[in-house]
Design a protein around this motif. Structure first.
Motif, mmCIF file in Angstrom:
data_model
loop_
_atom_site.group_PDB
_atom_site.id
_atom_site.type_symbol
_atom_site.label_atom_id
_atom_site.label_comp_id
_atom_site.label_asym_id
_atom_site.label_seq_id
_atom_site.Cartn_x
_atom_site.Cartn_y
_atom_site.Cartn_z
ATOM 1 N N SER A 109 -0.069 4.916 5.577
ATOM 2 C CA SER A 109 0.026 4.235 4.258
ATOM 3 C C SER A 109 -1.572 4.589 3.801
ATOM 4 N N TRP A 110 -2.004 4.564 2.417
ATOM 5 C CA TRP A 110 -2.990 4.724 1.899
ATOM 6 C C TRP A 110 -3.702 3.207 1.451
ATOM 7 N N ASN A 111 -4.930 3.163 1.969
ATOM 8 C CA ASN A 111 -5.558 1.815 1.489
ATOM 9 C C ASN A 111 -6.352 2.070 0.337
ATOM 10 N N PRO A 112 -6.166 1.560 -0.695
ATOM 11 C CA PRO A 112 -6.871 1.866 -1.900
ATOM 12 C C PRO A 112 -8.112 1.312 -2.109
ATOM 13 N N VAL A 170 2.225 7.211 2.707
ATOM 14 C CA VAL A 170 1.965 8.541 2.927
ATOM 15 C C VAL A 170 2.424 9.177 4.241
ATOM 16 N N GLY A 181 -10.005 3.639 0.707
ATOM 17 C CA GLY A 181 -10.061 4.754 0.489
ATOM 18 C C GLY A 181 -9.522 5.719 1.667
ATOM 19 N N SER A 182 -8.929 5.094 2.691
ATOM 20 C CA SER A 182 -8.661 5.496 4.045
ATOM 21 C C SER A 182 -7.259 5.492 4.310
ATOM 22 N N LEU A 183 -6.727 6.556 5.177
ATOM 23 C CA LEU A 183 -5.369 6.397 5.611
ATOM 24 C C LEU A 183 -5.453 5.474 6.973
ATOM 25 N N GLN A 184 -4.357 4.666 7.009
ATOM 26 C CA GLN A 184 -4.379 3.597 8.132
ATOM 27 C C GLN A 184 -2.509 3.591 8.636
ATOM 28 N N LYS A 225 0.840 -1.183 0.025
ATOM 29 C CA LYS A 225 -0.036 -0.072 -0.103
ATOM 30 C C LYS A 225 0.788 1.211 -0.019
ATOM 31 N N SER A 260 0.931 2.189 8.917
ATOM 32 C CA SER A 260 1.745 1.394 7.787
ATOM 33 C C SER A 260 2.303 0.237 8.428
#
Length: 462
Positions: free
Chosen positions: A413-416, A408, A419-422, A405, A424
């Motif tokens: 990290s960006w979970n495609p 950021v 669509g959310s940040l989480q 992922k 890493s």
């Protein structure tokens, strides 16, 4: 060039030293922002004037933002960390004016010498005030000044800074000030402000995840990374503190016995959502703090670990985690082997970190999946496993936790898929290392955490 640190020094000159820690000061800051906007600015009609802030907008009331013109010194990383949000402005709730209707906000580049301490100046015909946070660790203070001579000197420094950085912006600021009345000291504003601030602070209940998590010397990190980490810390503070206030108010309402059942149900849902997000941002803050430490220090950053009954913790949290997963259409299945020994960990943080792990795990699963959580012995350790069962979901293969992922920043990290940040993978692994355990992720959508079984000592055995 005049630095923003010089502006804060101008505001704080003559103010006694502070005695607050970082989180206490941040709660004071947020309570001051709420008091300023709700009790002073929104009471004005008509509301007109300007505000100047750094390194975040600070103001959040839509009506205030729509009526006042703003200047903000902000890091470029702010827009990079929030790529989907309107630049610099908080999301407007239902009924608020659209972003296009908001008063002009001019963004100015912040310099490395400026620091990232919050600063806000608001000038209207009736309310004229400057606020900032400053002071060394454990001696932090909130500074609020209503006196005209201080604000006059402050605005002179602001003008000098703008002249050196953007002369056109300096002219626009001068024109905006000219349209307002002359600066004046308003003792009545101060008399209204401080009692309301005290009331708000008294209503704030401290939260476990609002406490400082890591203290001591911070090693040098690259300047760009340090700036991003500092900004992320500021953002997590600004999110958690109002959520804690909302949760406190909700719980005070829930103590009433005359609430209709539907209202009580909705308030309990809001309480749960606030607690979940407070914990989530608390973990982001902890991960950010750990990023400042040498890798070898993570496991001992919080001092000695203690015996923790992990089986009892899982059973105690089962209902809460089940309710959280149900909101995404997931089920939880818990399996615990009998007569397990305690583990060595930090019981004050383990509960929150495990909750964050389950939340992170569940975000990538399709509705209808079953999350299996098992605890069993594994030699001198206990093995906690998270896996998913998608039986019955024909044609759907859930995304693997091992998939890459995009990062950021240092810890997110960006979970495609969602669509959310989480957090890493690396940041999550370091959190568990910090608690004396080890996290591994499998390519078949499984997670395993190994905890050292307690042998009566109070330091990790792994």
């Amino acid at each position: 060039m005049i630095s923003l640190e010089a502006l804060r020094h101008c505001l704080s000159e003559g103010v006694p030293p502070g005695r607050s820690d970082e989180d206490s000061a941040r709660r004071q800051w947020w309570a001051a922002l709420a008091t300023l906007q709700e009790d002073l600015l929104l009471a004005q009609e008509p509301l007109e004037g300007l505000w100047i802030a750094a390194p975040l907008p600070a103001l959040y009331e839509p009506l205030v933002l729509s009526r006042l013109t703003g200047w903000i010194w902000a890091p470029a990383e702010l827009e990079e960390l929030l790529p989907a949000a309107p630049p610099l402005l908080p999301a407007a709730p239902g009924g608020a004016p659209p972003i296009s209707d908001l008063a002009a906000v001019e963004r100015l580049p912040i310099l490395a010498s400026d620091g990232l301490e919050p600063l806000l100046v608001v000038i209207t015909p009736r309310v004229q005030v400057g606020l900032c946070l400053d002071g060394p660790p454990q001696r932090r203070r909130l500074v609020v000044r209503f006196d005209a001579d201080v604000l006059s000197r402050l605005l002179s420094l602001v003008h000098q800074r703008l002249e050196a950085q953007d002369s056109a912006a300096a002219e626009r600021l001068t024109a905006a000030l000219t349209r307002l009345e002359a600066l004046h000291s308003d003792s009545h504003a101060a008399l209204r402000f401080w009692p309301r601030l005290a009331e708000r602070l008294a209503a704030m209940a401290p939260s476990l995840t609002l406490q400082p998590l890591v203290h001591g010397h911070r090693p040098e990190v690259p300047r760009a990374v340090s700036s991003e980490l500092a900004l992320l810390e500021a953002l997590t503070h600004e999110v958690r503190t109002p959520l804690a206030t909302i949760r406190t108010l909700i719980r005070s309402l829930l103590r009433r016995g005359d609430l209709p059942s539907l209202v009580r149900e909705r308030l309990e849902q809001i309480d749960s959502e606030c607690s979940e997000q407070i914990d989530r941002f608390g973990l982001i803050f902890l991960a950010t703090e750990l990023q400042r430490q040498p890798s070898g220090d993570s496991g001992t950053a919080m001092g000695g670990l203690a015996q923790t009954d992990l089986a009892a913790l899982l059973e105690r949290q089962q209902d809460l985690w089940q309710r959280q997963l149900e909101r995404r259409g997931l089920r939880l299945r818990l399996q615990i082997a009998p007569e397990l020994p305690p583990v060595l960990s930090d019981p004050a943080r383990l509960e929150t970190v495990l909750g964050g792990l389950i939340d992170r795990f569940g975000r990538s699963l399709p509705a209808g999946s079953q999350v299996s959580l098992s605890l069993q012995p594994a030699g001198a350790r206990l093995k906690l496993q998270l896996s998913c069962d998608t039986t019955g979901l024909a044609g759907h293969r859930p995304p693997s936790t091992g998939e890459h992922k995009p990062l950021v920043g240092p810890v997110l990290s960006w979970n495609p898929t969602t669509g959310s940040l989480q957090l890493s993978r690396q940041a999550t692994q370091r959190l568990f290392q910090h608690l004396g355990s080890r996290l591994t992720e499998r390519s078949d959508n499984g997670l395993t955490v190994f905890f050292p079984a307690s042998t009566g000592r109070t330091t990790p055995v792994c």
